[in-house]
Design an enzyme around this catalytic site. Structure first.
Site, PDB file in Angstrom:
ATOM      1  N   TYR A 442      -8.436   3.223   5.926  1.00 51.94           N
ATOM      2  CA  TYR A 442      -7.427   2.176   5.736  1.00 51.94           C
ATOM      3  C   TYR A 442      -6.202   2.661   4.968  1.00 51.94           C
ATOM      4  O   TYR A 442      -6.179   3.759   4.423  1.00 51.94           O
ATOM      5  CB  TYR A 442      -8.008   0.900   5.158  1.00 51.94           C
ATOM      6  CG  TYR A 442      -8.715   0.920   3.827  1.00 51.94           C
ATOM      7  CD1 TYR A 442      -8.649   1.982   2.950  1.00 51.94           C
ATOM      8  CD2 TYR A 442      -9.457  -0.198   3.440  1.00 51.94           C
ATOM      9  CE1 TYR A 442      -9.287   1.944   1.742  1.00 51.94           C
ATOM     10  CE2 TYR A 442     -10.100  -0.250   2.217  1.00 51.94           C
ATOM     11  CZ  TYR A 442     -10.020   0.830   1.373  1.00 51.94           C
ATOM     12  OH  TYR A 442     -10.664   0.781   0.171  1.00 51.94           O
ATOM     13  N   GLU A 443      -5.182   1.807   4.981  1.00 47.10           N
ATOM     14  CA  GLU A 443      -3.840   2.124   4.450  1.00 47.10           C
ATOM     15  C   GLU A 443      -3.223   3.312   5.167  1.00 47.10           C
ATOM     16  O   GLU A 443      -2.517   4.120   4.566  1.00 47.10           O
ATOM     17  CB  GLU A 443      -3.880   2.357   2.932  1.00 47.10           C
ATOM     18  CG  GLU A 443      -4.546   1.271   2.140  1.00 47.10           C
ATOM     19  CD  GLU A 443      -4.100  -0.132   2.541  1.00 47.10           C
ATOM     20  OE1 GLU A 443      -2.964  -0.278   3.012  1.00 47.10           O
ATOM     21  OE2 GLU A 443      -4.900  -1.064   2.406  1.00 47.10           O
ATOM     22  N   GLY A 444      -3.485   3.425   6.446  1.00 48.88           N
ATOM     23  CA  GLY A 444      -2.998   4.550   7.235  1.00 48.88           C
ATOM     24  C   GLY A 444      -4.060   5.622   7.268  1.00 48.88           C
ATOM     25  O   GLY A 444      -4.387   6.214   6.232  1.00 48.88           O
TER      26      GLY A 444
END
Length: 596
Positions: A442-444
């Site tokens: 997550y978060e890229g």
């Protein structure tokens, strides 16, 4: 369920001996009066809270998870979570680094950084609730209107309200240009927002009285792609003019995701049905505003994996000292016992030292970046601020990707130390592995971070930002290159610095001919640069430890041994990675998709 004690000795070493933060902060007018005793007191109180209050809830949160009432759309967090949050708020922790204008304490990021590590070590799933709130605070602080700031920031700063970011939709994750949520303007200046969001961490819970959602959506006349995304403030309860809670807004949790890990955090599918929202920043510029929160989150995710690396290491070390299995190959080390403790075996040492090195390297690296953020925000010299900002920009994807990759490696090795017992829930080790896995996604995803580093942060400016970090490395090499005692650290540091320069130039030349070369090289390239960064900090730490190894404090001997292990056993990974990066796109793309 194991143990956790904050590594205060190493935290003090990083802050006071490696970075000399008290002296550094004196150059920042906002923080010039902060002394060593204040910093240490904050860390000691944080250590008490995390070990005594949060850590005992970690296993409970994993077993119980969160519960959704499908009739009311309300989520109940695991036993003890709400009470722990109340203690966290009453102690003033959410306000530590926030703007005093809105009730914050105004302390530097570099002081909060070790606390963030402790919070993640003790209970990553719990800390995600206040952690995301701070990102919402930062976004509103930078892009909110005066009215939005006065209404929402004091509540976020105090912890009375929490925050989220609502980006992902079922058909689009990283590619936000595909999102479909719609925002219809209303006569009173508000918007009616309709759409569905998934994977929203802390999207609904019972720990705070209100939740401030930051939602990406499209205006009716928005252009296609990322240039047509706007950002909206959508509270769970619409506040009255005096800040009290008003009507329930039409944003609700439709389901909780069933996940591999972080069970104690409510990962929600959020439904917006003509929910009332208010524009943050400029129309169609929402992604720029949201990046404030996303960058904060990327740094935060790196800290999640650092926290898990440390707690997994601590428990693997304790187990390795107690577990008796076989005899040392060089003869019994505990002849009074039926077998030797497994810590005598070389490969157990390898696994423990891998986790230890990645924890200590990550601690030094992340604290350095936190200090650069403080310099970027507060230094009176514009040139210093710009240099610090460039370093933060360059290093953010490395913190997110390299540290989370290392966290996955370290927690897996720590579980392996336990053998079969590590696979059993009662030891707590398998939870760390499961919790660590999401941090790479997550978060890229880490691939996205690698593309960002190589494509945007390095090639796009012809390596200018990378050269600024390279200048730090070069200065250290030149200063210590003639010191014979430092040769074992300086020589490999200089070597990897030279190799990064050559590899960067080679990939850049290939990219002129074929952009797929960037995609093919990006992931191994980021790990190579990550090792350059860790080599720099381990060399700096080794210099301090060499000077103090005869002081009588065994800490410095351990630090030297860890640095030597890093250079001997972990840095050599770069030889393979460089060959992978140089192999190019052809081996990856030659096979036709239909032939897979």
């Amino acid at each position: 369920m194991g143990q956790y004690n904050a590594p205060l000795r190493d935290m003090h070493f990083v802050l006071h001996e490696l970075l000399d933060v008290t002296s550094e902060l004196k150059a920042l007018p906002a923080h010039a009066d902060i002394d060593t005793d204040t910093i240490n007191q904050i860390l000691e109180e944080g250590a008490k809270f995390t070990s005594k209050v949060l850590f005992p809830l970690n296993h409970i949160g994993d077993v119980e998870g969160c519960r959704l009432n499908s009739d009311t759309h309300e989520v109940t967090t695991p036993t003890g979570f709400k009470e722990a949050y109340r203690q966290f708020v009453e102690a003033g922790w959410p306000a530590l680094t926030c703007d005093p204008e809105y009730g914050g304490q105004g302390l530097p990021i570099v002081v909060y950084n070790p606390l963030a590590e402790m919070l993640n070590s003790s209970n990553q799933a719990w800390y995600m609730y206040p952690g995301l709130s701070h990102g919402a605070y930062e976004c509103l602080h930078e892009h909110g209107t005066p009215e939005q700031k006065s209404m929402y920031l004091p509540k976020l700063v105090s912890g009375q309200w929490t925050g989220t970011m609502c980006l992902t939709e079922p058909h689009c994750g990283t590619d936000l240009g595909l999102l479909r949520s719609k925002a219809e303007p209303q006569a009173d200046g508000s918007y009616k927002i309709t759409g569905g969001k998934i994977f929203i961490s802390a999207g609904e819970h019972d720990m705070a009285e209100n939740i401030v959602h930051l939602v990406l959506a499209r205006l009716p006349d928005a252009p296609a792609g990322t240039k047509g995304i706007s950002l909206f403030l959508v509270p769970k309860f619409i506040p009255n003019a005096d800040g009290s809670l008003g009507a329930r807004n039409a944003i609700t949790c439709g389901a909780l995701e069933e996940k591999m890990g972080i069970h104690g955090n409510a990962t929600c599918q959020m439904n917006l049905d003509d929910a009332s929202g208010w524009l943050i920043g400029q129309p169609n510029k929402g992604l720029n505003a949201m990046f404030v929160m996303m960058n904060a989150a990327r740094l935060g995710v790196g800290m999640q994996s650092l926290g898990l690396t440390e707690v997994a290491f601590q428990n693997a070390l304790a187990y390795a000292k107690e577990r008796l299995q076989m005899r040392s190959l060089s003869g019994p080390k505990a002849p009074d016992k039926p077998a030797d403790p497994i810590i005598v075996h070389p490969d157990v040492r390898r696994m423990l030292l891998t986790a230890k090195a990645y924890a200590e390297g990550g601690r030094a690296f992340s604290s350095f970046v936190a200090l650069q953020i403080d310099r970027e925000l507060n230094h009176p010299d514009e040139e210093v601020r710009k240099d610090a900002a460039d370093l933060v920009t360059l290093l953010t994807p490395i913190i997110k990707a390299f540290m989370t990759d290392n966290g996955w490696i370290a927690t897996s090795e720590a579980m392996q130390v336990h053998g079969g017992m590590g696979f059993i829930r009662e030891t707590g080790m398998e939870q760390y592995v499961r919790d660590a896995r999401i941090n790479m996604i997550y978060e890229g995803t880490n691939t996205i971070q690698s593309l960002d580093l190589l494509g945007r942060k390095i090639l796009m400016d012809n390596g200018a930002k990378l050269k600024k970090f390279g200048a730090l490395v070069q200065a250290f090499v030149e200063e210590n290159g003639t010191d014979e005692a430092m040769n074992e650290f300086v020589t490999p540091l200089a070597d990897i610095g030279d190799k990064v320069s050559k590899l960067t130039m080679e990939i850049g030349m290939k990219a002129f001919q074929n952009q797929d070369e960037v995609g093919a090289a990006a992931v191994p390239y980021l790990r190579v640069v990550g090792h350059l960064v860790y080599s720099y900090f381990f060399a700096r730490m080794a210099k301090i430890a060499l000077a103090k190894q005869d002081s009588g404090d065994t800490f410095y001997k351990a630090k030297l041994a860890t640095a030597r292990f890093y250079f001997a056993r972990l840095l050599p990974e770069t030889a393979m990675l460089i060959r992978q990066a140089r192999s190019g796109a052809k081996p990856l793309l030659d096979l036709e998709a239909e032939l897979f």
